[in-house]
Design a protein around this motif. Structure first.
Motif, PDB file in Angstrom:
ATOM      1  N   THR A 182     -38.648 -14.712  -1.508  1.00  0.00           N
ATOM      2  CA  THR A 182     -37.102 -15.254  -1.009  1.00  0.00           C
ATOM      3  C   THR A 182     -36.592 -13.875  -0.489  1.00  0.00           C
ATOM      4  O   THR A 182     -35.739 -13.548  -0.024  1.00  0.00           O
ATOM      5  N   ILE A 186     -34.572 -13.231   2.363  1.00  0.00           N
ATOM      6  CA  ILE A 186     -32.781 -12.802   2.701  1.00  0.00           C
ATOM      7  C   ILE A 186     -32.111 -11.329   2.790  1.00  0.00           C
ATOM      8  O   ILE A 186     -31.503 -11.766   3.648  1.00  0.00           O
ATOM      9  N   ILE A 241     -23.657 -15.263   3.508  1.00  0.00           N
ATOM     10  CA  ILE A 241     -25.529 -16.773   2.853  1.00  0.00           C
ATOM     11  C   ILE A 241     -25.754 -17.692   3.435  1.00  0.00           C
ATOM     12  O   ILE A 241     -23.605 -17.597   3.494  1.00  0.00           O
ATOM     13  N   GLN A 245     -30.340 -19.951   3.892  1.00  0.00           N
ATOM     14  CA  GLN A 245     -30.125 -19.289   2.541  1.00  0.00           C
ATOM     15  C   GLN A 245     -30.062 -19.312   1.439  1.00  0.00           C
ATOM     16  O   GLN A 245     -30.644 -19.544   0.507  1.00  0.00           O
TER      17      GLN A 245
END
Length: 314
Positions: A182, A186, A241, A245
């Protein structure tokens, strides 16, 4: 005579028992010996180069070695969604060394022949994943003889723990691997974007873990969402972000809660220590945030309250 034999037998049994106990203690002491994990795909020359790179910090002290194979990748990484096979190659290697209590998790990615060959996973991502997996107070060194993502190195760390009788909880390992996927995803999506750094993201996640641990295993999904929103703001990621996300981070932290990681009494302290390490390692980034102008509204209010009561007691 019979009584004398009985007494002698008892003495001999006691000596044997003491010897056995002492021998057991020696074996347990050996568990603190650093363990080097070598990828099975390394050539003999690459093995020697990898050993030289990873053990340089030991200054000639003893260490153990284990070989990490495709079977280890299947065992530790596939449950979290990877698709390794028993014949998969492994090049990235690691050394794990026990650190003093309270030292936290320290990770160094070492150059191999002057080049960083770990192409995807950052040192902070390794740290966060190790924390989630249940590792505490450890120095971890990572390198690779060829350019590679670096997932095999952490699988090696899990295998090293198992070798010394400290097998990690598979649910936590799964969450740790999901965490690496993850966070690296990102970071890749936000590469070269103004106002974003991998250090900010990992600091936000480490801070969230610390806050979650304060509330305990029964923390709700909505509380986790609030914590994530707060950490994103504290780390000045609100403009980079996106909602997708953010939801990935929230779901990840819910998985970490459900893995049982928060039950570990050391988790909160290790998470706080990790956050401090990340900030100290990227002072050029975080010093910009720690000014009155850049601190968010709630932080300023909290500082005012603390200063007010401090003044009263003085």
């Amino acid at each position: 005579m019979k009584k004398s034999l009985t007494l002698i037998t008892a003495i001999l049994l006691s000596v044997v028992a003491i010897f056995s106990f002492s021998k057991k203690e020696t074996v347990l002491a050996d568990d603190d010996t650093p363990v080097v994990t070598l990828g099975t795909s390394l050539t003999e020359s690459q093995k020697q180069g990898t050993l030289k790179t990873l053990t340089a910090a030991l200054n000639g002290s003893n260490y153990q070695t284990i070989t990490v194979t495709g079977s280890d990748l299947v065992k530790y990484l596939n449950p979290s969604g990877d698709n390794f096979t028993t014949s998969s190659g492994v090049w990235s290697s690691a050394m794990i060394q026990k650190a003093n209590r309270g030292s936290g998790i320290n990770v160094k990615i070492l150059d191999y022949n002057g080049k960083n060959n770990i192409t995807t996973i950052t040192a902070n991502q390794y740290k966060n994943a190790a924390l989630t997996a249940g590792i505490t107070d450890a120095n971890i060194y990572v390198t690779s003889a060829i350019p590679i993502d670096g997932s095999g190195a952490l699988a090696g760390v899990y295998a090293a723990y198992a070798k010394n009788g400290n097998a990690l909880n598979q649910k936590q390992v799964n969450a740790a691997q999901d965490e690496m996927n993850t966070l690296s995803g990102i970071t890749k999506e936000n590469k070269n974007k103004d106002g974003y750094s991998d250090a900010q993201l990992n600091n936000a996640v480490a801070g969230a873990k610390s806050e979650m641990a304060k509330q305990g295993q029964n923390i709700s999904d909505s509380q986790i969402r609030d914590i994530v929103n707060n950490q994103i703001n504290i780390n000045h990621l609100g403009n980079t972000i996106n909602n997708n996300q953010k939801n990935q981070i929230i779901n990840l932290l819910i998985e970490i809660r459900d893995s049982g990681a928060l039950k570990n009494g050391d988790f909160k302290g290790q998470a706080a220590k990790l956050s401090n390490q990340i900030e100290n390692g990227a002072k050029n980034i975080f010093n910009k945030f720690n000014t009155p102008e850049n601190r968010n509204f709630f932080q300023q209010i909290w500082d005012s309250i603390v200063n007010f009561f401090s003044g009263l007691f003085k």
